[in-house]
Design a protein around this motif. Structure first.
Motif, PDB file in Angstrom:
ATOM      1  N   THR A 145      -2.895  -5.684  -8.800  1.00 32.86           N
ATOM      2  CA  THR A 145      -4.299  -5.793  -8.436  1.00 32.86           C
ATOM      3  C   THR A 145      -5.173  -5.767  -9.684  1.00 32.86           C
ATOM      4  O   THR A 145      -4.955  -4.946 -10.576  1.00 32.86           O
ATOM      5  CB  THR A 145      -4.696  -4.643  -7.491  1.00 32.86           C
ATOM      6  OG1 THR A 145      -3.871  -4.712  -6.322  1.00 32.86           O
ATOM      7  CG2 THR A 145      -6.154  -4.721  -7.085  1.00 32.86           C
ATOM      8  N   VAL A 158      -5.347  -9.906  -5.988  1.00 33.65           N
ATOM      9  CA  VAL A 158      -3.988  -9.388  -5.838  1.00 33.65           C
ATOM     10  C   VAL A 158      -3.072 -10.571  -6.101  1.00 33.65           C
ATOM     11  O   VAL A 158      -3.080 -11.547  -5.352  1.00 33.65           O
ATOM     12  CB  VAL A 158      -3.742  -8.801  -4.430  1.00 33.65           C
ATOM     13  CG1 VAL A 158      -2.318  -8.276  -4.321  1.00 33.65           C
ATOM     14  CG2 VAL A 158      -4.763  -7.720  -4.114  1.00 33.65           C
ATOM     15  N   GLU A 171      -6.158 -13.079  -2.579  1.00 37.43           N
ATOM     16  CA  GLU A 171      -4.766 -12.663  -2.479  1.00 37.43           C
ATOM     17  C   GLU A 171      -3.899 -13.896  -2.669  1.00 37.43           C
ATOM     18  O   GLU A 171      -4.149 -14.931  -2.047  1.00 37.43           O
ATOM     19  CB  GLU A 171      -4.488 -12.022  -1.135  1.00 37.43           C
ATOM     20  CG  GLU A 171      -5.256 -10.738  -0.914  1.00 37.43           C
ATOM     21  CD  GLU A 171      -5.038 -10.140   0.465  1.00 37.43           C
ATOM     22  OE1 GLU A 171      -4.127 -10.610   1.197  1.00 37.43           O
ATOM     23  OE2 GLU A 171      -5.800  -9.221   0.810  1.00 37.43           O
TER      24      GLU A 171
END
Length: 127
Positions: free
Chosen positions: A57, A51, A124
């Motif tokens: 994503t 992400v 992330e």
């Protein structure tokens, strides 16, 4: 557990505190390093998810490869690791400072890694 991060840590110093997959990702993602797609993707599980800092994503090696190929290619910048933290045996947080010719010129970027079977399962990225 916070890991004391020396200024300009070498790859060897990082390897002492981080799993090999994270070290491989950080090395291959550094614009000063001649990136190798195979080496970069070898850090990720086949079904890994990224992400990015725009909230998009990317899942699987093909999407992750396309993301890395396009990411930051229009700017010149340097990367310095400023903080490393092990949350447990499978989750790590690495903060880097990017300085370059992009809008704003300086940004701290936080990478949150989740590992499975010694590979990055989820990454992330946040400013």
């Amino acid at each position: 557990m916070t890991i004391q991060t020396p200024p300009d840590p070498t790859a060897a110093e990082l390897a002492e505190h981080l799993p090999a997959a994270i070290v491989r990702f950080l090395r291959e993602a550094d614009p000063q390093h001649k990136a190798n797609a195979h080496d970069l993707l070898s850090a990720f599980a086949i079904d890994a998810t990224v992400v990015d800092d725009d909230g998009r994503t990317y899942t699987g090696h093909d999407e992750i490869h396309r993301w890395r190929s396009a990411e930051g290619s229009e700017y010149t910048y340097t990367v310095q690791i400023t903080h490393v933290e092990a949350l447990d045996d499978t989750r790590y947080v690495v903060t880097t400072r990017l300085e370059g010719d992009f809008p704003g010129g300086v940004v701290d970027v936080i990478y949150r890694f989740a590992l499975a079977d010694d590979l990055i399962q989820r990454l992330e990225i946040a400013p």
